[in-house]
Design an enzyme around this catalytic site. Sequence first.
Site, PDB file in Angstrom:
ATOM      1  N   HIS A  21     -16.175  -4.867  -6.785  1.00 14.93           N
ATOM      2  CA  HIS A  21     -16.666  -5.352  -5.484  1.00 14.93           C
ATOM      3  C   HIS A  21     -18.171  -5.078  -5.346  1.00 14.93           C
ATOM      4  O   HIS A  21     -18.927  -5.928  -4.870  1.00 14.93           O
ATOM      5  CB  HIS A  21     -15.970  -4.612  -4.332  1.00 14.93           C
ATOM      6  CG  HIS A  21     -14.493  -4.855  -4.220  1.00 14.93           C
ATOM      7  ND1 HIS A  21     -13.569  -3.831  -4.170  1.00 14.93           N
ATOM      8  CD2 HIS A  21     -13.778  -6.000  -4.124  1.00 14.93           C
ATOM      9  CE1 HIS A  21     -12.361  -4.336  -4.033  1.00 14.93           C
ATOM     10  NE2 HIS A  21     -12.448  -5.643  -4.014  1.00 14.93           N
ATOM     11  N   LYS A  45      -0.165  -5.381   7.204  1.00 20.06           N
ATOM     12  CA  LYS A  45      -0.057  -4.444   6.076  1.00 20.06           C
ATOM     13  C   LYS A  45      -0.474  -3.050   6.501  1.00 20.06           C
ATOM     14  O   LYS A  45      -1.267  -2.893   7.427  1.00 20.06           O
ATOM     15  CB  LYS A  45      -0.998  -4.887   4.947  1.00 20.06           C
ATOM     16  CG  LYS A  45      -0.457  -5.982   4.074  1.00 20.06           C
ATOM     17  CD  LYS A  45      -1.378  -6.105   2.875  1.00 20.06           C
ATOM     18  CE  LYS A  45      -1.061  -7.336   2.035  1.00 20.06           C
ATOM     19  NZ  LYS A  45      -2.113  -7.572   1.047  1.00 20.06           N
ATOM     20  N   ARG A  94     -11.877 -12.970 -11.171  1.00 21.12           N
ATOM     21  CA  ARG A  94     -11.769 -12.110 -12.353  1.00 21.12           C
ATOM     22  C   ARG A  94     -11.218 -12.862 -13.557  1.00 21.12           C
ATOM     23  O   ARG A  94     -11.636 -12.656 -14.681  1.00 21.12           O
ATOM     24  CB  ARG A  94     -10.842 -10.915 -12.073  1.00 21.12           C
ATOM     25  CG  ARG A  94     -11.470  -9.864 -11.217  1.00 21.12           C
ATOM     26  CD  ARG A  94     -10.445  -8.906 -10.732  1.00 21.12           C
ATOM     27  NE  ARG A  94      -9.450  -9.611  -9.936  1.00 21.12           N
ATOM     28  CZ  ARG A  94      -8.547  -9.026  -9.171  1.00 21.12           C
ATOM     29  NH1 ARG A  94      -8.486  -7.723  -9.123  1.00 21.12           N
ATOM     30  NH2 ARG A  94      -7.682  -9.731  -8.479  1.00 21.12           N
ATOM     31  N   SER A 133      -8.095  -3.152  -6.631  1.00 20.94           N
ATOM     32  CA  SER A 133      -7.848  -2.027  -5.719  1.00 20.94           C
ATOM     33  C   SER A 133      -6.416  -1.524  -5.879  1.00 20.94           C
ATOM     34  O   SER A 133      -6.159  -0.323  -5.785  1.00 20.94           O
ATOM     35  CB  SER A 133      -8.076  -2.460  -4.271  1.00 20.94           C
ATOM     36  OG  SER A 133      -9.409  -2.828  -4.086  1.00 20.94           O
TER      37      SER A 133
END
Length: 163
Positions: A21, A45, A94, A133
């Site tokens: 990040h 969440k 990614r 993460s």
Amino acid sequence: MDKNIKRGIYPGSFDPVTYGHLDIINRASSIFDELIVAVLDNKLKTPLFSVEERVNILKELTKDYDNVTIASYDGLLVDACEKMGVHVVVRGLRAVTDFEYELQMAQTNRKLADSKVDTIFFTTDIRYAYLSSSTVREVAYFGGDITEFVPGIVAEMTYKKFN
Ligand code: PNS
């Protein structure tokens, strides 16, 4: 809003922020006049770090950039874009596996915003291509070494969460 100012928004969960990040923040901040890093406060969440913790961590880690600000949002990203006067979303890609989800999100956002919000992608630096993460949280949970994945203060805070 001054149309000549190139303002971008880099949204995400950042739970926790990784070197991947931070690399995107670094690169995007050199392209945009202003970059807003926006932390999602997702009511659906339960994150490891509260939104306040994530905002404070990001503020600390980006304090040397004079064109980067940290904010949080809940609800739709396009609504946050409208409130903040931003038309360009920044995301990192990614691998091919990210592409489908990111494409869907970009197209949904463009539709929701009546074509007023576009997304641009930064290809993740190869050094961080494997990083996420969720793997950072998992490795830390099982007591593995995360110091190559996240800055020292983040590693310390992440281990503390599992103690
Ligand atoms: O770091 P993440 O979890 O991959 O980031 C995803 C994020 C936070 C950018 C995205 O889930 C988001 O903005 N959600 C807010 C709700 C929304 O706008 N949904 C419509 C787009 S699919």
